[in-house]
Design a protein around this motif. Sequence first.
Motif, PDB file in Angstrom:
ATOM      1  N   ASP A 158     -16.256  60.081  76.872  1.00 36.79           N
ATOM      2  CA  ASP A 158     -17.522  59.831  76.193  1.00 36.79           C
ATOM      3  C   ASP A 158     -18.229  61.169  75.970  1.00 36.79           C
ATOM      4  O   ASP A 158     -17.702  62.226  76.349  1.00 36.79           O
ATOM      5  CB  ASP A 158     -18.371  58.842  77.005  1.00 36.79           C
ATOM      6  N   PRO A 159     -19.411  61.185  75.345  1.00 42.28           N
ATOM      7  CA  PRO A 159     -20.103  62.457  75.083  1.00 42.28           C
ATOM      8  C   PRO A 159     -20.408  63.279  76.336  1.00 42.28           C
ATOM      9  O   PRO A 159     -20.578  64.493  76.253  1.00 42.28           O
ATOM     10  CB  PRO A 159     -21.393  62.023  74.380  1.00 42.28           C
ATOM     11  N   ALA A 160     -20.464  62.640  77.501  1.00 38.64           N
ATOM     12  CA  ALA A 160     -20.725  63.373  78.750  1.00 38.64           C
ATOM     13  C   ALA A 160     -19.456  64.007  79.312  1.00 38.64           C
ATOM     14  O   ALA A 160     -19.508  64.695  80.329  1.00 38.64           O
ATOM     15  CB  ALA A 160     -21.341  62.435  79.787  1.00 38.64           C
ATOM     16  N   GLY A 161     -18.312  63.779  78.643  1.00 36.35           N
ATOM     17  CA  GLY A 161     -17.053  64.359  79.114  1.00 36.35           C
ATOM     18  C   GLY A 161     -16.366  63.535  80.187  1.00 36.35           C
ATOM     19  O   GLY A 161     -15.420  63.999  80.822  1.00 36.35           O
ATOM     20  N   PHE A 201     -14.585  54.086  80.130  1.00 34.32           N
ATOM     21  CA  PHE A 201     -13.972  53.128  81.043  1.00 34.32           C
ATOM     22  C   PHE A 201     -12.881  52.240  80.436  1.00 34.32           C
ATOM     23  O   PHE A 201     -11.913  51.916  81.125  1.00 34.32           O
ATOM     24  CB  PHE A 201     -15.043  52.276  81.749  1.00 34.32           C
ATOM     25  N   PRO A 202     -12.933  51.815  79.158  1.00 34.06           N
ATOM     26  CA  PRO A 202     -11.830  50.989  78.649  1.00 34.06           C
ATOM     27  C   PRO A 202     -10.483  51.710  78.646  1.00 34.06           C
ATOM     28  O   PRO A 202      -9.434  51.059  78.636  1.00 34.06           O
ATOM     29  CB  PRO A 202     -12.259  50.641  77.224  1.00 34.06           C
ATOM     30  N   ASN A 203     -10.495  53.043  78.676  1.00 36.95           N
ATOM     31  CA  ASN A 203      -9.228  53.765  78.707  1.00 36.95           C
ATOM     32  C   ASN A 203      -8.459  53.494  80.000  1.00 36.95           C
ATOM     33  O   ASN A 203      -7.231  53.487  79.999  1.00 36.95           O
ATOM     34  CB  ASN A 203      -9.444  55.261  78.497  1.00 36.95           C
ATOM     35  N   PHE A 204      -9.162  53.253  81.089  1.00 34.25           N
ATOM     36  CA  PHE A 204      -8.476  52.905  82.330  1.00 34.25           C
ATOM     37  C   PHE A 204      -7.711  51.594  82.153  1.00 34.25           C
ATOM     38  O   PHE A 204      -6.566  51.464  82.596  1.00 34.25           O
ATOM     39  CB  PHE A 204      -9.461  52.806  83.505  1.00 34.25           C
ATOM     40  N   SER A 205      -8.317  50.620  81.469  1.00 35.22           N
ATOM     41  CA  SER A 205      -7.629  49.347  81.196  1.00 35.22           C
ATOM     42  C   SER A 205      -6.435  49.563  80.274  1.00 35.22           C
ATOM     43  O   SER A 205      -5.375  48.961  80.458  1.00 35.22           O
ATOM     44  CB  SER A 205      -8.596  48.342  80.568  1.00 35.22           C
ATOM     45  N   ARG A 206      -6.604  50.442  79.292  1.00 33.00           N
ATOM     46  CA  ARG A 206      -5.495  50.742  78.365  1.00 33.00           C
ATOM     47  C   ARG A 206      -4.315  51.343  79.116  1.00 33.00           C
ATOM     48  O   ARG A 206      -3.163  50.977  78.896  1.00 33.00           O
ATOM     49  CB  ARG A 206      -5.995  51.698  77.277  1.00 33.00           C
ATOM     50  N   TRP A 207      -4.602  52.262  80.050  1.00 35.58           N
ATOM     51  CA  TRP A 207      -3.543  52.908  80.824  1.00 35.58           C
ATOM     52  C   TRP A 207      -2.876  51.920  81.785  1.00 35.58           C
ATOM     53  O   TRP A 207      -1.675  51.967  81.996  1.00 35.58           O
ATOM     54  CB  TRP A 207      -4.090  54.121  81.573  1.00 35.58           C
ATOM     55  N   PHE A 240     -14.058  51.088  89.965  1.00 31.45           N
ATOM     56  CA  PHE A 240     -14.099  52.509  89.659  1.00 31.45           C
ATOM     57  C   PHE A 240     -14.708  53.249  90.852  1.00 31.45           C
ATOM     58  O   PHE A 240     -15.775  52.876  91.331  1.00 31.45           O
ATOM     59  CB  PHE A 240     -14.923  52.769  88.395  1.00 31.45           C
ATOM     60  N   LEU A 241     -14.025  54.309  91.293  1.00 30.25           N
ATOM     61  CA  LEU A 241     -14.500  55.049  92.451  1.00 30.25           C
ATOM     62  C   LEU A 241     -14.933  56.474  92.123  1.00 30.25           C
ATOM     63  O   LEU A 241     -15.882  56.972  92.717  1.00 30.25           O
ATOM     64  CB  LEU A 241     -13.396  55.087  93.515  1.00 30.25           C
ATOM     65  N   ARG A 242     -14.220  57.133  91.207  1.00 29.10           N
ATOM     66  CA  ARG A 242     -14.526  58.515  90.837  1.00 29.10           C
ATOM     67  C   ARG A 242     -14.267  58.699  89.346  1.00 29.10           C
ATOM     68  O   ARG A 242     -13.404  58.056  88.779  1.00 29.10           O
ATOM     69  CB  ARG A 242     -13.618  59.483  91.607  1.00 29.10           C
ATOM     70  N   PRO A 243     -14.977  59.639  88.717  1.00 27.34           N
ATOM     71  CA  PRO A 243     -14.754  59.875  87.288  1.00 27.34           C
ATOM     72  C   PRO A 243     -13.559  60.795  87.049  1.00 27.34           C
ATOM     73  O   PRO A 243     -13.087  61.486  87.948  1.00 27.34           O
ATOM     74  CB  PRO A 243     -16.049  60.564  86.850  1.00 27.34           C
ATOM     75  N   ASP A 274      -6.720  61.850  95.237  1.00 25.13           N
ATOM     76  CA  ASP A 274      -7.971  61.109  95.034  1.00 25.13           C
ATOM     77  C   ASP A 274      -7.735  59.821  94.245  1.00 25.13           C
ATOM     78  O   ASP A 274      -7.211  59.853  93.129  1.00 25.13           O
ATOM     79  CB  ASP A 274      -8.989  61.958  94.268  1.00 25.13           C
ATOM     80  N   LEU A 275      -8.150  58.691  94.818  1.00 20.23           N
ATOM     81  CA  LEU A 275      -8.112  57.415  94.120  1.00 20.23           C
ATOM     82  C   LEU A 275      -9.331  57.339  93.208  1.00 20.23           C
ATOM     83  O   LEU A 275     -10.464  57.428  93.667  1.00 20.23           O
ATOM     84  CB  LEU A 275      -8.126  56.258  95.123  1.00 20.23           C
ATOM     85  N   LEU A 276      -9.090  57.200  91.888  1.00 20.86           N
ATOM     86  CA  LEU A 276     -10.178  57.139  90.919  1.00 20.86           C
ATOM     87  C   LEU A 276     -10.539  55.710  90.542  1.00 20.86           C
ATOM     88  O   LEU A 276     -11.700  55.393  90.313  1.00 20.86           O
ATOM     89  CB  LEU A 276      -9.812  57.902  89.646  1.00 20.86           C
TER      90      LEU A 276
END
Length: 146
Positions: free
Chosen positions: A26-29, A33-39, A77-80, A112-114
């Motif tokens: 996203d704009p904040a770098g 979050f939907p990309n995690f579902s895609r992966w 979600f635990l970490r960015p 690290d678990l993300l």
Amino acid sequence: MTAIPDSTPSSRTTILPIQVHFGDCDPAGIVFFPNFSRWMDASSFEFFMLCGVPPWRELEAARGIIGTPLLEIHTRFLRPASYGDRLEVHTSVAEWRAKTFVQRHRIVRGDDLLCEGSEVRAFCTRDATGRLKAVPVPEDIRALCS
């Protein structure tokens, strides 16, 4: 993508490497979050391919099985993550049921678990009207993935 034995004897674990790109964020770098579902979805498909299950098109032609549609998803979600990160999606089957199964995904960056997620999926065919119909989990596929 690699396969490694899982600590639970009922399932194999596969690892799908992910390179996070600028467009995944996203704009904040931060990874959107939907990309995690895609992966996780991509890792679900790769899990079966790596376990030796024929591609869905071949299974449909031979046995009428069109794939494993998603019925339910839970994500924590635990970490960015951000662009430039190298991630891994660790995927296994946590539980086999009569017509469904629970697939577990753990997305890590190093130690690290993300993110972790679970999905309920079903092996499906189409009935005479073209509607999807869950079928019992094929024993040969279950054996390949165990």
